[in-house]
Enzyme design. Sequence first.
Site, PDB file in Angstrom:
ATOM      1  N   SER A 117      27.216 -33.327 -59.771  1.00  0.00           N
ATOM      2  CA  SER A 117      27.763 -33.502 -61.121  1.00  0.00           C
ATOM      3  C   SER A 117      28.445 -32.234 -61.601  1.00  0.00           C
ATOM      4  O   SER A 117      29.260 -32.289 -62.516  1.00  0.00           O
ATOM      5  CB  SER A 117      26.639 -33.812 -62.110  1.00  0.00           C
ATOM      6  OG  SER A 117      25.930 -34.937 -61.712  1.00  0.00           O
ATOM      7  N   HIS A 138      31.806 -38.978 -57.148  1.00  0.00           N
ATOM      8  CA  HIS A 138      30.829 -38.921 -58.236  1.00  0.00           C
ATOM      9  C   HIS A 138      30.598 -40.312 -58.818  1.00  0.00           C
ATOM     10  O   HIS A 138      31.439 -40.847 -59.535  1.00  0.00           O
ATOM     11  CB  HIS A 138      31.357 -37.949 -59.305  1.00  0.00           C
ATOM     12  CG  HIS A 138      30.388 -37.634 -60.384  1.00  0.00           C
ATOM     13  ND1 HIS A 138      30.694 -37.720 -61.720  1.00  0.00           N
ATOM     14  CD2 HIS A 138      29.095 -37.241 -60.330  1.00  0.00           C
ATOM     15  CE1 HIS A 138      29.635 -37.372 -62.435  1.00  0.00           C
ATOM     16  NE2 HIS A 138      28.660 -37.086 -61.620  1.00  0.00           N
ATOM     17  N   GLU A 150      34.367 -41.145 -59.721  1.00  0.00           N
ATOM     18  CA  GLU A 150      35.353 -40.064 -59.817  1.00  0.00           C
ATOM     19  C   GLU A 150      35.493 -39.445 -58.429  1.00  0.00           C
ATOM     20  O   GLU A 150      34.498 -39.005 -57.857  1.00  0.00           O
ATOM     21  CB  GLU A 150      34.881 -38.983 -60.797  1.00  0.00           C
ATOM     22  CG  GLU A 150      34.909 -39.411 -62.250  1.00  0.00           C
ATOM     23  CD  GLU A 150      34.391 -38.323 -63.193  1.00  0.00           C
ATOM     24  OE1 GLU A 150      35.094 -37.982 -64.147  1.00  0.00           O
ATOM     25  OE2 GLU A 150      33.262 -37.835 -62.980  1.00  0.00           O
ATOM     26  N   ASN A 189      32.292 -36.254 -67.855  1.00  0.00           N
ATOM     27  CA  ASN A 189      31.327 -35.387 -68.539  1.00  0.00           C
ATOM     28  C   ASN A 189      32.012 -34.315 -69.380  1.00  0.00           C
ATOM     29  O   ASN A 189      31.467 -33.878 -70.398  1.00  0.00           O
ATOM     30  CB  ASN A 189      30.354 -34.750 -67.540  1.00  0.00           C
ATOM     31  CG  ASN A 189      29.265 -35.733 -67.141  1.00  0.00           C
ATOM     32  OD1 ASN A 189      28.909 -36.623 -67.915  1.00  0.00           O
ATOM     33  ND2 ASN A 189      28.736 -35.583 -65.942  1.00  0.00           N
TER      34      ASN A 189
HETATM   35  N1  NAD Z   1      21.108 -39.065 -62.357  1.00  0.00           N
HETATM   36  C1  NAD Z   1      22.374 -39.203 -62.747  1.00  0.00           C
HETATM   37  O1  NAD Z   1      22.670 -39.846 -63.774  1.00  0.00           O
HETATM   38  C2  NAD Z   1      23.480 -38.626 -61.912  1.00  0.00           C
HETATM   39  C3  NAD Z   1      24.784 -39.122 -62.094  1.00  0.00           C
HETATM   40  C4  NAD Z   1      25.808 -38.645 -61.258  1.00  0.00           C
HETATM   41  C5  NAD Z   1      25.526 -37.667 -60.324  1.00  0.00           C
HETATM   42  N2  NAD Z   1      24.254 -37.180 -60.188  1.00  0.00           N
HETATM   43  C6  NAD Z   1      24.018 -36.177 -59.135  1.00  0.00           C
HETATM   44  O2  NAD Z   1      23.434 -36.842 -58.021  1.00  0.00           O
HETATM   45  C7  NAD Z   1      22.573 -35.953 -57.318  1.00  0.00           C
HETATM   46  C8  NAD Z   1      21.194 -36.564 -57.217  1.00  0.00           C
HETATM   47  O3  NAD Z   1      20.696 -36.792 -58.508  1.00  0.00           O
HETATM   48  P1  NAD Z   1      19.515 -37.826 -58.786  1.00  0.00           P
HETATM   49  O4  NAD Z   1      19.501 -38.045 -60.252  1.00  0.00           O
HETATM   50  O5  NAD Z   1      19.619 -38.984 -57.854  1.00  0.00           O
HETATM   51  O6  NAD Z   1      18.253 -36.940 -58.362  1.00  0.00           O
HETATM   52  P2  NAD Z   1      16.800 -37.453 -57.926  1.00  0.00           P
HETATM   53  O7  NAD Z   1      15.890 -36.314 -58.151  1.00  0.00           O
HETATM   54  O8  NAD Z   1      16.502 -38.778 -58.542  1.00  0.00           O
HETATM   55  O9  NAD Z   1      16.955 -37.709 -56.361  1.00  0.00           O
HETATM   56  C9  NAD Z   1      17.010 -36.691 -55.394  1.00  0.00           C
HETATM   57  C10 NAD Z   1      16.350 -37.224 -54.131  1.00  0.00           C
HETATM   58  O10 NAD Z   1      16.530 -36.258 -53.107  1.00  0.00           O
HETATM   59  C11 NAD Z   1      15.327 -36.180 -52.380  1.00  0.00           C
HETATM   60  N3  NAD Z   1      15.241 -34.873 -51.730  1.00  0.00           N
HETATM   61  C12 NAD Z   1      14.923 -33.682 -52.307  1.00  0.00           C
HETATM   62  N4  NAD Z   1      14.922 -32.708 -51.378  1.00  0.00           N
HETATM   63  C13 NAD Z   1      15.244 -33.308 -50.211  1.00  0.00           C
HETATM   64  C14 NAD Z   1      15.377 -32.824 -48.884  1.00  0.00           C
HETATM   65  N5  NAD Z   1      15.190 -31.535 -48.587  1.00  0.00           N
HETATM   66  N6  NAD Z   1      15.694 -33.722 -47.917  1.00  0.00           N
HETATM   67  C15 NAD Z   1      15.899 -35.030 -48.209  1.00  0.00           C
HETATM   68  N7  NAD Z   1      15.777 -35.537 -49.444  1.00  0.00           N
HETATM   69  C16 NAD Z   1      15.456 -34.677 -50.426  1.00  0.00           C
HETATM   70  C17 NAD Z   1      14.224 -36.386 -53.389  1.00  0.00           C
HETATM   71  O11 NAD Z   1      13.015 -36.830 -52.776  1.00  0.00           O
HETATM   72  C18 NAD Z   1      14.849 -37.453 -54.294  1.00  0.00           C
HETATM   73  O12 NAD Z   1      14.512 -38.767 -53.866  1.00  0.00           O
HETATM   74  C19 NAD Z   1      22.636 -34.625 -58.076  1.00  0.00           C
HETATM   75  O13 NAD Z   1      23.609 -33.815 -57.492  1.00  0.00           O
HETATM   76  C20 NAD Z   1      23.057 -35.057 -59.482  1.00  0.00           C
HETATM   77  O14 NAD Z   1      23.718 -34.015 -60.189  1.00  0.00           O
HETATM   78  C21 NAD Z   1      23.226 -37.650 -60.942  1.00  0.00           C
END
Ligand code: NAD
Length: 281
Positions: A117, A138, A150, A189
């Site tokens: 993000s 994204h 995006e 954003n």
């Molecule tokens: N949540 C949102 O609304 C949103 C929207 C767009 C983009 N993002 C981006 O997406 C990405 C993920 O966000 P999220 O909200 O899904 O986070 P999240 O914490 O829900 O998910 C992350 C996942 O990665 C796993 N993980 C952590 N370390 C790991 C490793 N070493 N090996 C394998 N898996 C591992 C965790 O167990 C978890 O299931 C981030 O970069 C965030 O900025 C989030």
Amino acid sequence: MTRVGVIGGGTMGAGIAEVVARAGDPVLVLERGTEAASAASQRIDTSLARAVKSGRLTRAAAADARSLVTVTLDLGEFADRDLVIEAAPEIEQLKVEFFTRLDGIVSDTTILATNTSSIPVIRIANATSRPERVVGVHFFNPVPILPLVEIVASLRTSADIIADVTDYAANRLGKNVIRSGDRAGFIVNALLMPYLVSAIRMLESGFATADDIDSGMVNGCAHPMGPLRLSDTVGLDVVLAVTESLYEEFKEPQHAAPPLLRRMVDAGRLGRKSGQGFYTY
Ligand SMILES: NC(=O)c1ccc[n+]([C@@H]2O[C@H](COP(=O)([O-])OP(=O)(O)OC[C@H]3O[C@@H](n4cnc5c(N)ncnc54)[C@H](O)[C@@H]3O)[C@@H](O)[C@H]2O)c1
């Protein structure tokens, strides 16, 4: 058929894996341990079940999609992937390590995408020997519901890769694609956060109540939800992190986090996910 790999089966990774499988492509999801792996599988099962219940998906289509998803603990299994989408936590060092490792595992023709993000795509791309094949993709939460993607080109991403990823997201996954430059906040954003933060400042100053601020935007501007309820839905920790990254990038006062937002995050009032934010859930 495109063989897809997704790194991280959390909120976003599970949703991305689901839309890929629903499009008919096989998808491998990397998780960090057996508990996290079963949580990722559970997320996908729950989301598919919800789609069936609401009539958006047939039971047979859900079963077909589920059969295309495999959760693994071994990044080595990504060797045959055509496209890898990284959705690991928003920690630059972690993402950089994944891209360095992937670079040595996947073939020269694999496209590497990040769902970051706020981390500049170029800094992730520089961790590989193929920065021209690294791109930001994204998605929005919940991925199976929100149509937008995006596509973020770094200064080194090739035009062919942008075209390929745009084609995949639009024509295979059925998403609405917009293109953004590689700046904090991308398009959505960068526009949304100053609005949410302004609403929090308005509340903090005592100028208006939360209900009136939200009602103003719902009933006066036809927004489906007011800015404070939307902040609760996004997660106040996420709002804080994104506005901080915008501030870091642009140094504009409009992006400075209001103390009320910081104190609520300090207090664990993160919004909908913690049961308490500007509203109680
Ligand atoms: N949540 C949102 O609304 C949103 C929207 C767009 C983009 N993002 C981006 O997406 C990405 C993920 O966000 P999220 O909200 O899904 O986070 P999240 O914490 O829900 O998910 C992350 C996942 O990665 C796993 N993980 C952590 N370390 C790991 C490793 N070493 N090996 C394998 N898996 C591992 C965790 O167990 C978890 O299931 C981030 O970069 C965030 O900025 C989030």
